[in-house]
Design a protein around this motif. Structure first.
Motif, PDB file in Angstrom:
ATOM      1  N   THR A  10       0.813  -1.217   0.000  1.00 45.44           N
ATOM      2  CA  THR A  10       0.000   0.000   0.000  1.00 45.44           C
ATOM      3  C   THR A  10       0.848   1.270   0.000  1.00 45.44           C
ATOM      4  O   THR A  10       0.415   2.296  -0.492  1.00 45.44           O
ATOM      5  CB  THR A  10      -0.970   0.015   1.203  1.00 45.44           C
ATOM      6  N   LEU A  19      -7.370   1.485   0.388  1.00 45.98           N
ATOM      7  CA  LEU A  19      -8.735   1.986   0.240  1.00 45.98           C
ATOM      8  C   LEU A  19      -9.723   0.838   0.378  1.00 45.98           C
ATOM      9  O   LEU A  19      -9.374  -0.322   0.112  1.00 45.98           O
ATOM     10  CB  LEU A  19      -8.909   2.645  -1.125  1.00 45.98           C
ATOM     11  N   PRO A  20     -10.966   1.120   0.778  1.00 49.33           N
ATOM     12  CA  PRO A  20     -11.971   0.045   0.844  1.00 49.33           C
ATOM     13  C   PRO A  20     -12.128  -0.683  -0.486  1.00 49.33           C
ATOM     14  O   PRO A  20     -12.321  -1.890  -0.522  1.00 49.33           O
ATOM     15  CB  PRO A  20     -13.260   0.778   1.227  1.00 49.33           C
ATOM     16  N   GLN A  21     -12.001   0.050  -1.597  1.00 50.08           N
ATOM     17  CA  GLN A  21     -12.116  -0.576  -2.912  1.00 50.08           C
ATOM     18  C   GLN A  21     -10.986  -1.576  -3.144  1.00 50.08           C
ATOM     19  O   GLN A  21     -11.159  -2.575  -3.834  1.00 50.08           O
ATOM     20  CB  GLN A  21     -12.095   0.482  -4.028  1.00 50.08           C
ATOM     21  N   ASP A  22      -9.805  -1.295  -2.570  1.00 50.38           N
ATOM     22  CA  ASP A  22      -8.672  -2.216  -2.723  1.00 50.38           C
ATOM     23  C   ASP A  22      -8.982  -3.569  -2.098  1.00 50.38           C
ATOM     24  O   ASP A  22      -8.672  -4.609  -2.671  1.00 50.38           O
ATOM     25  CB  ASP A  22      -7.416  -1.634  -2.051  1.00 50.38           C
ATOM     26  N   ILE A  23      -9.582  -3.539  -0.916  1.00 53.95           N
ATOM     27  CA  ILE A  23      -9.910  -4.791  -0.224  1.00 53.95           C
ATOM     28  C   ILE A  23     -10.887  -5.604  -1.065  1.00 53.95           C
ATOM     29  O   ILE A  23     -10.681  -6.795  -1.308  1.00 53.95           O
ATOM     30  CB  ILE A  23     -10.476  -4.505   1.176  1.00 53.95           C
ATOM     31  N   GLU A  24     -11.944  -4.941  -1.540  1.00 53.56           N
ATOM     32  CA  GLU A  24     -12.947  -5.655  -2.338  1.00 53.56           C
ATOM     33  C   GLU A  24     -12.358  -6.163  -3.652  1.00 53.56           C
ATOM     34  O   GLU A  24     -12.612  -7.298  -4.071  1.00 53.56           O
ATOM     35  CB  GLU A  24     -14.150  -4.751  -2.616  1.00 53.56           C
ATOM     36  N   PHE A  63      -4.244  -7.083   7.658  1.00 49.73           N
ATOM     37  CA  PHE A  63      -4.452  -5.667   7.370  1.00 49.73           C
ATOM     38  C   PHE A  63      -3.233  -4.872   7.829  1.00 49.73           C
ATOM     39  O   PHE A  63      -3.269  -4.143   8.814  1.00 49.73           O
ATOM     40  CB  PHE A  63      -5.714  -5.149   8.070  1.00 49.73           C
TER      41      PHE A  63
END
Length: 165
Positions: A10, A19-24, A63
């Motif tokens: 990251t 970012l939250p989008q990265d996790i998804e 994380f």
């Protein structure tokens, strides 16, 4: 059974943050990689994929930097997973070139991630309903991995280190 690790540094990402989008997107990348492996046929004909169900077991999500997800692919031999990954990496250079040209503004980055999310979900639904071309799956997976700055590696279950608990 193959063990898959997707890793994203990251600090070296364009956003410099997770970012939250990265996790998804990273979780969807694992799912798409499983579907690419499950639907792989040397002759390239299309078949519908089964729902992921219990075929993939996420073993560990870390994380931290780098952000890591480890998953077991039940019923997918290591050799097959490696072959599909090799095909995916073929597209990485072209995707990186396009990403370098296109990623000028932070907002365009977020827009690209949202577009990848939309494409990945559409392709996932298409795989589940009627099947699709494995090359289309590997191209999108390569784009997601490249845009995420993520790596995906395959290991034999016997080589997997036990997670620290």
């Amino acid at each position: 059974m193959a063990v898959v690790n997707i890793r994203m540094d990251t600090r070296n990402s364009v956003a410099k943050a997770l970012l939250p989008q990265d996790i998804e997107l990273n979780i969807l990348a694992i799912e798409l990689f499983y579907y690419a492996c499950a639907s792989w046929h040397p002759k390239g004909y299309m078949t519908a994929a089964d729902d992921i169900g219990v075929s993939v077991q996420v073993d560990q999500i870390t994380f931290s930097n780098p952000f890591d997800i480890w998953a077991f692919f039940k019923g997918i031999p290591v050799g097959l997973a490696t072959e599909v990954l090799d095909r995916t990496l073929y597209y990485r250079v072209e995707i990186e070139r396009r990403s370098a040209e296109a990623a000028k503004v932070h907002q365009s980055l977020i827009s690209d991630k949202l577009d990848n999310l939309r494409k990945a979900n559409e392709l996932r639904n298409e795989l589940l309903s009627s099947g699709t071309d494995p090359d289309e799956v590997t191209r999108l997976l390569a784009q997601i991995l490249s845009d995420q700055g993520a790596t995906l590696e395959v290991r034999d279950v016997s080589q997997r280190k036990s997670p620290l608990r």
